[in-house]
Scaffold this motif. Structure first.
Motif, PDB file in Angstrom:
ATOM      1  N   LEU A   1     -12.163  10.613   1.987  1.00  0.00           N
ATOM      2  CA  LEU A   1     -13.328  11.041   1.214  1.00  0.00           C
ATOM      3  C   LEU A   1     -13.031  12.275   0.355  1.00  0.00           C
ATOM      4  O   LEU A   1     -13.530  12.395  -0.761  1.00  0.00           O
ATOM      5  N   VAL A   2     -12.177  13.181   0.865  1.00  0.00           N
ATOM      6  CA  VAL A   2     -11.768  14.329   0.040  1.00  0.00           C
ATOM      7  C   VAL A   2     -10.919  13.850  -1.129  1.00  0.00           C
ATOM      8  O   VAL A   2     -11.057  14.318  -2.263  1.00  0.00           O
ATOM      9  N   GLY A   3     -10.025  12.890  -0.859  1.00  0.00           N
ATOM     10  CA  GLY A   3      -9.199  12.325  -1.925  1.00  0.00           C
ATOM     11  C   GLY A   3     -10.034  11.641  -2.989  1.00  0.00           C
ATOM     12  O   GLY A   3      -9.782  11.793  -4.193  1.00  0.00           O
ATOM     13  N   PHE A   4     -11.044  10.906  -2.562  1.00  0.00           N
ATOM     14  CA  PHE A   4     -11.939  10.246  -3.516  1.00  0.00           C
ATOM     15  C   PHE A   4     -12.700  11.274  -4.345  1.00  0.00           C
ATOM     16  O   PHE A   4     -12.799  11.159  -5.571  1.00  0.00           O
TER      17      PHE A   4
ATOM     18  N   LEU B   1       1.142  11.136   0.509  1.00  0.00           N
ATOM     19  CA  LEU B   1       1.233   9.673   0.386  1.00  0.00           C
ATOM     20  C   LEU B   1      -0.151   9.050   0.235  1.00  0.00           C
ATOM     21  O   LEU B   1      -0.344   8.119  -0.550  1.00  0.00           O
ATOM     22  N   THR B   2      -1.122   9.578   1.000  1.00  0.00           N
ATOM     23  CA  THR B   2      -2.496   9.087   0.889  1.00  0.00           C
ATOM     24  C   THR B   2      -3.030   9.324  -0.520  1.00  0.00           C
ATOM     25  O   THR B   2      -3.670   8.454  -1.112  1.00  0.00           O
ATOM     26  N   GLY B   3      -2.747  10.493  -1.065  1.00  0.00           N
ATOM     27  CA  GLY B   3      -3.206  10.810  -2.415  1.00  0.00           C
ATOM     28  C   GLY B   3      -2.591   9.930  -3.474  1.00  0.00           C
ATOM     29  O   GLY B   3      -3.258   9.532  -4.427  1.00  0.00           O
ATOM     30  N   ILE B   4      -1.320   9.581  -3.309  1.00  0.00           N
ATOM     31  CA  ILE B   4      -0.634   8.771  -4.313  1.00  0.00           C
ATOM     32  C   ILE B   4      -1.055   7.308  -4.257  1.00  0.00           C
ATOM     33  O   ILE B   4      -1.392   6.701  -5.280  1.00  0.00           O
ATOM     34  N   VAL B   5      -1.034   6.712  -3.059  1.00  0.00           N
ATOM     35  CA  VAL B   5      -1.236   5.255  -2.981  1.00  0.00           C
ATOM     36  C   VAL B   5      -2.574   4.846  -2.388  1.00  0.00           C
ATOM     37  O   VAL B   5      -2.888   3.653  -2.342  1.00  0.00           O
ATOM     38  N   GLY B   6      -3.391   5.795  -1.937  1.00  0.00           N
ATOM     39  CA  GLY B   6      -4.748   5.461  -1.529  1.00  0.00           C
ATOM     40  C   GLY B   6      -4.883   4.770  -0.189  1.00  0.00           C
ATOM     41  O   GLY B   6      -5.846   4.042   0.031  1.00  0.00           O
ATOM     42  N   VAL B   7      -3.935   4.986   0.739  1.00  0.00           N
ATOM     43  CA  VAL B   7      -4.062   4.400   2.075  1.00  0.00           C
ATOM     44  C   VAL B   7      -4.549   5.466   3.046  1.00  0.00           C
ATOM     45  O   VAL B   7      -4.384   6.656   2.816  1.00  0.00           O
ATOM     46  N   GLY B   8      -5.142   4.997   4.164  1.00  0.00           N
ATOM     47  CA  GLY B   8      -5.614   5.951   5.164  1.00  0.00           C
ATOM     48  C   GLY B   8      -4.481   6.643   5.886  1.00  0.00           C
ATOM     49  O   GLY B   8      -4.599   7.788   6.304  1.00  0.00           O
ATOM     50  N   GLY B   9      -3.371   5.927   6.067  1.00  0.00           N
ATOM     51  CA  GLY B   9      -2.196   6.529   6.701  1.00  0.00           C
ATOM     52  C   GLY B   9      -2.203   6.485   8.208  1.00  0.00           C
ATOM     53  O   GLY B   9      -1.429   7.193   8.845  1.00  0.00           O
ATOM     54  N   GLY B  10      -3.064   5.632   8.800  1.00  0.00           N
ATOM     55  CA  GLY B  10      -3.129   5.553  10.255  1.00  0.00           C
ATOM     56  C   GLY B  10      -1.801   5.184  10.895  1.00  0.00           C
ATOM     57  O   GLY B  10      -1.474   5.656  11.984  1.00  0.00           O
ATOM     58  N   PHE B  11      -1.013   4.343  10.204  1.00  0.00           N
ATOM     59  CA  PHE B  11       0.276   3.915  10.767  1.00  0.00           C
ATOM     60  C   PHE B  11       1.269   5.073  10.847  1.00  0.00           C
ATOM     61  O   PHE B  11       2.252   5.002  11.586  1.00  0.00           O
ATOM     62  N   LEU B  12       1.016   6.158  10.094  1.00  0.00           N
ATOM     63  CA  LEU B  12       1.835   7.362  10.185  1.00  0.00           C
ATOM     64  C   LEU B  12       1.180   8.410  11.089  1.00  0.00           C
ATOM     65  O   LEU B  12       1.863   9.135  11.817  1.00  0.00           O
TER      66      LEU B  12
ATOM     67  N   ILE C   1      -3.801  16.156  -0.067  1.00  0.00           N
ATOM     68  CA  ILE C   1      -4.374  15.001  -0.775  1.00  0.00           C
ATOM     69  C   ILE C   1      -5.235  15.465  -1.952  1.00  0.00           C
ATOM     70  O   ILE C   1      -5.229  14.840  -3.023  1.00  0.00           O
ATOM     71  N   PHE C   2      -5.964  16.562  -1.779  1.00  0.00           N
ATOM     72  CA  PHE C   2      -6.802  17.055  -2.873  1.00  0.00           C
ATOM     73  C   PHE C   2      -5.938  17.481  -4.057  1.00  0.00           C
ATOM     74  O   PHE C   2      -6.230  17.140  -5.218  1.00  0.00           O
TER      75      PHE C   2
END
Length: 262
Positions: A196-199, A156-167, A83-84
């Motif tokens: 938070l790392v992505g942010f 995917l989290t880095g691109i679209v900004g979701v937490g990804g819990g469903f994955l 994600i970073f």
């Protein structure tokens, strides 16, 4: 619309507190369509809101010893690295117009929203389908496969900004052999790290509106406390299919709005 945005922000938190995930998939559409935030910026704001919200949500699971630190390392570390790299180096270099098809321009913003809608539809499937057995009960953990899944989720989290819990939750349950409750608690811990790392990885590319960001986050955190209290009386798994159908409708609506209704 702004009032509706804050109302939906409460439901983002309620979903995280009640079901251990799912709320993050609502964050970007709420920011884009109700708060009128640019999609690229919305993915960054979403990471902060989801990360801070999940931080409060994971506390209850830590008290119950339902966070597996080994799984956080196996899944979370590769995910954080991915994600970073995505937020710091890949996303800023996506061109404003990716390509054109018969005069129809596929812009960066359109691409992100379409990708997000596809993920929403995928998330809805994982929420709607019924699982008859706890898949953690047999076999051995697969750390290498978990690490690979972590890289995919991080991207995917880095691109679209979701937490990804469903994955993350199915991966921890199936590959990590964790019980569903432990998978949910561990997933929230990974979401905190990822988000938070992505942010942080995006901070050099924009200046946040902290007043707005903190106000939406505060409302979402309030929702988490409500959801946590509701979880003592309502089983989140029973609400998941209904929430899944709602997410499915929203995913289809985004595709229609971004393509057919423009």
């Amino acid at each position: 619309m702004i009032f509706l945005g804050y109302i939906f922000s409460i439901f983002i938190g309620i979903s995280l507190g009640l079901m251990g995930g799912g709320g993050s998939i609502l964050t970007v559409p709420v920011l884009v369509y109700l708060f009128n935030i640019n999609p690229v910026l919305a993915t960054t704001y979403s990471l902060f809101i989801v990360g801070m919200g999940s931080m409060f949500g994971v506390y209850a699971y830590l008290k119950q010893k339902l966070v597996n630190l080994g799984a956080v390392l196996n899944f979370g570390v590769p995910s954080v690295i991915a994600i970073f790299i995505t937020r710091k180096f890949l996303l800023p270099h996506i061109p404003s117009v990716i390509f054109t098809v018969e005069g129809f321009a596929i812009t960066r913003e359109l691409f992100l929203m379409l990708l997000f809608s596809v993920l929403m539809i995928g998330a809805s499937y994982s929420m709607i389908r019924k699982r008859k057995t706890d898949l953690s009960l047999s076999g051995k953990p697969k750390p290498a496969t978990m690490a690979f899944q972590g890289v995919i989720v991080g991207f995917l989290t880095g691109i679209v900004g979701v937490g990804g819990g469903f994955l993350i939750i199915p991966s921890l349950n199936i590959l990590g052999k964790l019980s569903m409750k432990e998978a949910i608690g561990t997933s929230l811990a990974i979401i905190v790290l990822n988000s938070l790392v992505g942010f942080a990885g995006s901070l050099g590319h924009f200046t946040p509106d902290w007043a707005f960001l903190l106000s939406v986050t505060a409302v979402a955190v309030t929702g988490i406390f409500i959801g946590t209290q509701l979880s003592k009386k309502i089983e989140g798994t029973k609400l998941k299919p209904a929430f899944g159908w709602f997410i499915l409708c929203m995913g289809i609506y985004i595709i229609a709005k971004e393509t057919l209704l423009k």
